[in-house]
Design a protein around this motif. Structure first.
Motif, PDB file in Angstrom:
ATOM      1  N   UNK A  14      59.130 -11.623  43.558  1.00  0.00           N
ATOM      2  CA  UNK A  14      58.496 -12.852  42.904  1.00  0.00           C
ATOM      3  C   UNK A  14      57.791 -13.749  43.907  1.00  0.00           C
ATOM      4  N   UNK A  15      58.153 -14.168  45.265  1.00  0.00           N
ATOM      5  CA  UNK A  15      57.629 -15.421  45.994  1.00  0.00           C
ATOM      6  C   UNK A  15      56.087 -14.485  46.552  1.00  0.00           C
ATOM      7  N   UNK A  43      58.914 -13.846  34.608  1.00  0.00           N
ATOM      8  CA  UNK A  43      59.422 -14.573  33.800  1.00  0.00           C
ATOM      9  C   UNK A  43      59.978 -13.539  32.238  1.00  0.00           C
ATOM     10  N   UNK A  44      60.403 -14.236  31.302  1.00  0.00           N
ATOM     11  CA  UNK A  44      60.729 -13.456  29.989  1.00  0.00           C
ATOM     12  C   UNK A  44      59.901 -12.561  29.615  1.00  0.00           C
ATOM     13  N   UNK A  48      59.931  -7.516  35.919  1.00  0.00           N
ATOM     14  CA  UNK A  48      59.495  -6.736  37.089  1.00  0.00           C
ATOM     15  C   UNK A  48      59.470  -5.328  36.823  1.00  0.00           C
ATOM     16  N   UNK A  49      60.023  -4.776  36.015  1.00  0.00           N
ATOM     17  CA  UNK A  49      60.086  -3.354  35.595  1.00  0.00           C
ATOM     18  C   UNK A  49      58.355  -2.819  34.935  1.00  0.00           C
ATOM     19  N   UNK A  50      57.656  -3.944  34.641  1.00  0.00           N
ATOM     20  CA  UNK A  50      56.449  -3.549  34.039  1.00  0.00           C
ATOM     21  C   UNK A  50      55.385  -3.771  35.251  1.00  0.00           C
ATOM     22  N   UNK A  51      55.687  -4.030  36.377  1.00  0.00           N
ATOM     23  CA  UNK A  51      54.721  -4.125  37.540  1.00  0.00           C
ATOM     24  C   UNK A  51      54.976  -3.071  38.581  1.00  0.00           C
TER      25      UNK A  51
END
Length: 162
Positions: A14-15, A43-44, A48-51
């Protein structure tokens, strides 16, 4: 020579990813307002599982987000790229091409037959990249966005995964 590795994103990215978005934001490719410093990438709606993340020389070099374009069962055979970004220092090292290859592989593995995306008409470098990766223009929404005082086309591109 630099090695680029593609891997699934994790929440720990994320960061690095929010920092990347903040650094490279430009009206050349963004229709959303400039991200706020300290904001979050995930976010919602953006998980992460889409990236997929590109790492070059051990550093986060870029990402691609691959998602179903709609929740409809009749559209489940399609995946859409909803964001591809490469940090300035990593450009020209093959990270974007590697991310596109990985996006195609991921979409196929999820059962997709097509991969689609949207790109701004004035973003010539991105359009060339997508064309070299097999994407073709399937439609143009003329003057769809008002950016930086000018109207910009939204170009719809796709490629078969068969």
């Amino acid at each position: 020579m630099s090695q680029t590795r593609i891997r699934p994103a994790t929440a720990d990215d994320d960061p690095a990813l929010s920092g990347l978005d903040l650094r490279i934001w430009s009206p050349l490719h963004a229709v959303t307002p400039r991200p706020e410093p300290g904001g979050h990438f995930f976010d919602e709606r953006h998980r992460p599982d889409q990236v997929l993340v590109a790492e070059t020389d051990g550093r986060v070099a870029g990402y691609v987000r691959v998602v179903p374009p709609t929740p409809l069962a009749s559209n489940a055979h399609v995946r859409q790229i909803q964001g591809l970004a490469v940090d300035d220092w990593a450009r020209g090292r093959g990270a974007a091409r590697a991310l596109l290859r990985a996006a195609c592989h991921t979409a196929r593995a999820q059962g997709a037959r097509r991969l689609t995306l949207r790109v701004l008409g004035h973003n010539t470098p991105a359009r060339r990249l997508y064309e070299t990766a097999g994407f073709v223009v399937e439609g143009v929404l003329r003057e769809e966005f008002l950016l930086d005082g000018g109207y910009v086309d939204d170009v719809l591109m796709a490629r078969s995964l068969r």
